[in-house]
Motif scaffolding. Structure first.
Motif, PDB file in Angstrom:
ATOM      1  N   VAL A 265      20.728  15.490  -4.541  1.00 25.27           N
ATOM      2  CA  VAL A 265      21.974  16.135  -4.973  1.00 25.27           C
ATOM      3  C   VAL A 265      21.664  17.270  -5.933  1.00 25.27           C
ATOM      4  O   VAL A 265      22.180  18.391  -5.806  1.00 25.27           O
ATOM      5  N   ASP A 266      20.800  17.001  -6.907  1.00 25.37           N
ATOM      6  CA  ASP A 266      20.446  18.032  -7.883  1.00 25.37           C
ATOM      7  C   ASP A 266      19.714  19.196  -7.230  1.00 25.37           C
ATOM      8  O   ASP A 266      19.969  20.363  -7.540  1.00 25.37           O
ATOM      9  N   VAL A 267      18.796  18.899  -6.314  1.00 23.64           N
ATOM     10  CA  VAL A 267      18.013  19.954  -5.674  1.00 23.64           C
ATOM     11  C   VAL A 267      18.906  20.844  -4.811  1.00 23.64           C
ATOM     12  O   VAL A 267      18.808  22.077  -4.853  1.00 23.64           O
ATOM     13  N   VAL A 268      19.782  20.244  -4.019  1.00 21.97           N
ATOM     14  CA  VAL A 268      20.660  21.022  -3.145  1.00 21.97           C
ATOM     15  C   VAL A 268      21.622  21.881  -3.974  1.00 21.97           C
ATOM     16  O   VAL A 268      21.865  23.052  -3.665  1.00 21.97           O
ATOM     17  N   ALA A 269      22.178  21.311  -5.038  1.00 18.98           N
ATOM     18  CA  ALA A 269      23.095  22.077  -5.886  1.00 18.98           C
ATOM     19  C   ALA A 269      22.371  23.266  -6.532  1.00 18.98           C
ATOM     20  O   ALA A 269      22.905  24.385  -6.581  1.00 18.98           O
ATOM     21  N   LYS A 270      21.165  23.035  -7.017  1.00 19.92           N
ATOM     22  CA  LYS A 270      20.400  24.120  -7.635  1.00 19.92           C
ATOM     23  C   LYS A 270      20.054  25.199  -6.615  1.00 19.92           C
ATOM     24  O   LYS A 270      20.115  26.400  -6.908  1.00 19.92           O
ATOM     25  N   SER A 271      19.704  24.783  -5.396  1.00 16.73           N
ATOM     26  CA  SER A 271      19.378  25.746  -4.345  1.00 16.73           C
ATOM     27  C   SER A 271      20.593  26.609  -3.993  1.00 16.73           C
ATOM     28  O   SER A 271      20.475  27.831  -3.822  1.00 16.73           O
ATOM     29  N   LEU A 272      21.761  25.984  -3.885  1.00 14.54           N
ATOM     30  CA  LEU A 272      22.966  26.757  -3.571  1.00 14.54           C
ATOM     31  C   LEU A 272      23.290  27.747  -4.680  1.00 14.54           C
ATOM     32  O   LEU A 272      23.703  28.888  -4.413  1.00 14.54           O
ATOM     33  N   LYS A 273      23.109  27.334  -5.929  1.00 18.60           N
ATOM     34  CA  LYS A 273      23.364  28.249  -7.036  1.00 18.60           C
ATOM     35  C   LYS A 273      22.428  29.444  -6.992  1.00 18.60           C
ATOM     36  O   LYS A 273      22.840  30.582  -7.235  1.00 18.60           O
ATOM     37  N   GLN A 274      21.164  29.194  -6.673  1.00 24.92           N
ATOM     38  CA  GLN A 274      20.190  30.286  -6.618  1.00 24.92           C
ATOM     39  C   GLN A 274      20.509  31.281  -5.512  1.00 24.92           C
ATOM     40  O   GLN A 274      20.113  32.447  -5.600  1.00 24.92           O
ATOM     41  N   HIS A 275      21.236  30.855  -4.484  1.00 24.55           N
ATOM     42  CA  HIS A 275      21.608  31.741  -3.385  1.00 24.55           C
ATOM     43  C   HIS A 275      23.028  32.277  -3.542  1.00 24.55           C
ATOM     44  O   HIS A 275      23.619  32.771  -2.571  1.00 24.55           O
ATOM     45  N   GLY A 276      23.582  32.165  -4.730  1.00 20.11           N
ATOM     46  CA  GLY A 276      24.863  32.803  -5.008  1.00 20.11           C
ATOM     47  C   GLY A 276      26.102  31.981  -4.741  1.00 20.11           C
ATOM     48  O   GLY A 276      27.212  32.525  -4.795  1.00 20.11           O
ATOM     49  N   PHE A 277      25.970  30.689  -4.488  1.00 17.35           N
ATOM     50  CA  PHE A 277      27.138  29.844  -4.235  1.00 17.35           C
ATOM     51  C   PHE A 277      27.591  29.181  -5.541  1.00 17.35           C
ATOM     52  O   PHE A 277      26.782  28.914  -6.433  1.00 17.35           O
ATOM     53  N   ASN A 278      28.874  28.909  -5.611  1.00 17.27           N
ATOM     54  CA  ASN A 278      29.452  28.213  -6.761  1.00 17.27           C
ATOM     55  C   ASN A 278      29.420  26.721  -6.474  1.00 17.27           C
ATOM     56  O   ASN A 278      30.314  26.172  -5.828  1.00 17.27           O
ATOM     57  N   ALA A 279      28.382  26.049  -6.941  1.00 12.60           N
ATOM     58  CA  ALA A 279      28.179  24.637  -6.620  1.00 12.60           C
ATOM     59  C   ALA A 279      27.864  23.861  -7.888  1.00 12.60           C
ATOM     60  O   ALA A 279      27.263  24.391  -8.830  1.00 12.60           O
ATOM     61  N   SER A 280      28.267  22.584  -7.900  1.00  9.97           N
ATOM     62  CA  SER A 280      27.989  21.684  -9.022  1.00  9.97           C
ATOM     63  C   SER A 280      27.672  20.305  -8.473  1.00  9.97           C
ATOM     64  O   SER A 280      28.280  19.866  -7.498  1.00  9.97           O
ATOM     65  N   PRO A 281      26.730  19.590  -9.108  1.00  8.39           N
ATOM     66  CA  PRO A 281      26.377  18.238  -8.643  1.00  8.39           C
ATOM     67  C   PRO A 281      27.213  17.169  -9.327  1.00  8.39           C
ATOM     68  O   PRO A 281      27.716  17.358 -10.443  1.00  8.39           O
ATOM     69  N   ILE A 282      27.339  16.026  -8.671  1.00  9.33           N
ATOM     70  CA  ILE A 282      27.978  14.854  -9.268  1.00  9.33           C
ATOM     71  C   ILE A 282      27.339  13.611  -8.664  1.00  9.33           C
ATOM     72  O   ILE A 282      27.255  13.469  -7.446  1.00  9.33           O
ATOM     73  N   HIS A 283      26.836  12.735  -9.537  1.00  9.47           N
ATOM     74  CA  HIS A 283      26.242  11.473  -9.089  1.00  9.47           C
ATOM     75  C   HIS A 283      26.223  10.505 -10.254  1.00  9.47           C
ATOM     76  O   HIS A 283      26.627  10.835 -11.388  1.00  9.47           O
ATOM     77  N   GLY A 284      25.763   9.304 -10.009  1.00  9.98           N
ATOM     78  CA  GLY A 284      25.876   8.230 -10.981  1.00  9.98           C
ATOM     79  C   GLY A 284      25.009   8.373 -12.214  1.00  9.98           C
ATOM     80  O   GLY A 284      25.271   7.716 -13.220  1.00  9.98           O
ATOM     81  N   ASP A 285      23.973   9.218 -12.190  1.00 11.54           N
ATOM     82  CA  ASP A 285      23.094   9.358 -13.344  1.00 11.54           C
ATOM     83  C   ASP A 285      23.616  10.352 -14.376  1.00 11.54           C
ATOM     84  O   ASP A 285      23.022  10.478 -15.453  1.00 11.54           O
ATOM     85  N   LEU A 286      24.675  11.070 -14.061  1.00 10.35           N
ATOM     86  CA  LEU A 286      25.234  12.039 -15.001  1.00 10.35           C
ATOM     87  C   LEU A 286      26.136  11.334 -16.007  1.00 10.35           C
ATOM     88  O   LEU A 286      26.707  10.273 -15.724  1.00 10.35           O
ATOM     89  N   ASP A 287      26.279  11.928 -17.171  1.00 12.33           N
ATOM     90  CA  ASP A 287      27.197  11.395 -18.167  1.00 12.33           C
ATOM     91  C   ASP A 287      28.618  11.424 -17.634  1.00 12.33           C
ATOM     92  O   ASP A 287      28.993  12.301 -16.840  1.00 12.33           O
TER      93      ASP A 287
END
Length: 543
Positions: A265-287
């Motif tokens: 989830v983190d890797v895909v979200a970071k990759s989308l951001k680097q290519h200009g997309f407005n993306a954010s991750p959400i999963h159980g390890d986040l606060d």
């Protein structure tokens, strides 16, 4: 056509429903609410997005209209598998109970115990919780469940998964057996349905659609990807995902992208951001604060792409989701139904794309068997094949340039280099001195052991011997000049007369000068003592 006014709900509840803009109940609501108001246990199975939450919240508010909660003893309990789903149930309760005096408390992880304890101490009519946090409060002595009149298990199939069954059994054992129980889910495997019979009493089963079916308003497509190389699978799937999002253009107003693993989830979200997309991750390890802020941003449109684990696959009601992308094929077929059910809700149209690689074949077969139909295959976006075609040639070129690697991980040549096998002048000097001493004083230096198989031991070092390699490395290191000077001072000799290669300790007999003579006396060791005097023919100091 049945309307909410025909369901014998509390007038205050009907007023809140009208203010929310609803007049006609959904099929699950129209069939479940009358049985719930009669005090019966209900097992409700319906597709996602059909209003299952309201089908138990509305009768629960009506049934709890009379009475008052006592401190630490809630009157009803709603269990949800995730924090987000529990928070959504709490929002529904606030919407439909705003004209009543009923109180609620939300017990979820990631939030301090202090504020939750204060709410429980005041007394709450509706307690909405995840199993783990609920048991934490109970074990701390802050909560009693003997006063529970209505108990609801939302997303029952996930709650009754093997990881939740012990907690659910313990919670049910703490509640009175006279309680009224509701079980709701979009999917219900036969083995899970058998488990529910242990918690329900003469339950009314309501199934408004075929079990495990997907909504007809969702357009499904399966994009099959054959990676150019196994280790390139993850990167090429990301490229395909970006190409599909660009190809959808303006029709993709927002989307949820599901991955099987939190780290992906983190890797895909970071990759989308680097290519200009407005993306954010959400999963159980986040606060929890980050998860809530991300979900609110997705609802209000400030976040365009929500990259999520299955924490967002269950029960979340975000009506305007246009697309769902399964970056990974879910390993549990029921999760596919819940994932794509985030789009096409309440009669709206939606699209669901699933990316698969050859290793996902068994999961796809299980999904198609569950939903009862074959997922339509889609074509790869334009330009993807050209990019993939360049990969193998480049990969081969990179592999050709790389030197051979040994098992230890270091790059070493497979054949020994001739320039590395050369004579060591220091070693030759040491050997020469040792031979001289051995000839002069027999037994002063022990002779080398002989190899039983090869005869006399060879003094020439082997080039492939690791021990000799380490010895040569130490000999090649620069010597300490200060230490050598101090050694010269102690000996009283010049640097040119030093014996090289014997280390700091040099036998005293090597440093002393002596002369061999024909001596017939029995005292042969006197040759290494003081020399004889030539003047008197006797021993020194003889007078």
């Amino acid at each position: 056509m049945i309307k909410f006014s025909d369901l014998a709900l509390d007038p205050r509840v009907l007023q809140a429903v009208a203010e929310a803009g609803y007049e006609t109940p959904t099929p699950i609501q129209a069939q479940a609410i009358p049985h719930a108001l009669e005090g019966k246990d209900v097992l409700g199975i319906a597709q996602t997005g059909t209003g299952k939450t309201a089908s138990f919240v509305l009768p629960m508010i009506t049934l709890l209209g009379k009475g008052r909660a006592r401190a630490r003893m809630p009157r009803s309990l709603v269990l949800a598998p995730t924090r987000e789903l529990a928070a959504q149930v709490a929002e529904n309760f606030e919407t439909y109970a705003k004209h009543t005096k009923l109180t609620k408390a939300l017990l979820i992880g990631g939030v301090a115990f202090g504020e939750q304890d204060k709410l429980i101490d005041r007394g709450v009519d509706v307690l909405i919780a995840t199993p783990g946090r609920l048991l934490d409060h109970f074990e701390r002595g802050k909560l009693l469940l003997q006063g529970v009149q209505i108990m609801v298990v939302d997303e029952a199939d996930r709650m009754l998964d093997m990881g939740f069954i012990p907690d659910i059994e313990k919670i049910f054992s703490l509640t009175p057996f006279t309680r009224q129980t509701f079980f709701y889910s979009a999917t219900m495997a036969p083995e899970i349905e058998r488990i529910t019979n242990t918690f329900l009493s003469a339950a009314v089963k309501i199934e408004v659609a075929r079990q495990n079916s997907t909504s007809e308003t969702i357009t499904q497509k399966l994009i099959e990807i054959t990676p150019s190389r196994k280790d390139r699978s993850f990167a090429e799937k990301r490229a395909v995902l970006r190409a599909i999002i660009r190809a959808e253009g303006a029709t993709c107003t927002n989307a949820i992208i599901f991955c099987n693993r939190k780290m992906d989830v983190d890797v895909v979200a970071k990759s989308l951001k680097q290519h200009g997309f407005n993306a954010s991750p959400i999963h159980g390890d986040l606060d929890q604060s980050v998860r809530t802020r991300t979900l609110d941003g997705f609802r209000d449109g400030s976040v365009h792409l929500l990259v999520a684990s299955d924490v967002a696959a269950r029960g979340l009601d975000i009506p305007a989701v246009s697309h769902v992308f399964n970056f990974d094929v879910p390993s549990h077929p029921e999760d596919y139904v819940h994932r794509i059910g985030r789009t096409g809700r309440a009669g709206r149209e939606g699209k669901a794309f699933t990316l698969s690689v050859p290793s996902d074949a068994k999961y796809l077969s299980a999904i198609e068997a569950l939903v009862g139909k074959t997922i339509p295959r889609g074509e790869l976006p334009e330009g993807i094949e050209a990019v993939k075609a360049e990969r193998p040639a480049k990969a081969v070129e990179e592999e050709t340039e790389k030197p051979a690697r040994t098992r230890g991980g270091r790059n070493r040549s497979r054949t020994p280099r001739a320039d590395k096998v050369e004579a060591d002048p220091v070693l030759e000097t040491v050997v020469a001195v040792a031979e001289t001493v051995a000839d002069v004083v027999p037994g002063a230096i022990p002779a080398p052991r002989e190899d039983r198989n090869r005869g006399e031991r060879s003094r020439e070092p082997r080039s492939d011997d690791r021990r000799n390699d380490r010895t040569e490395t130490r000999r090649d290191e620069p010597r300490n000049d200060r230490r050598d000077d101090r050694r010269d001072d102690r000996r009283g000799q010049s640097g040119n007369d030093r014996v090289v290669g014997l280390g700091d300790h040099v036998p005293d007999f090597i440093l002393r000068s002596f002369k061999l003579e024909d001596n017939t006396s029995d005292d042969a060791d006197d040759d290494f003592a003081a020399p004889h005097s030539e003047s008197d023919g006797g021993t020194a100091n003889e007078s």
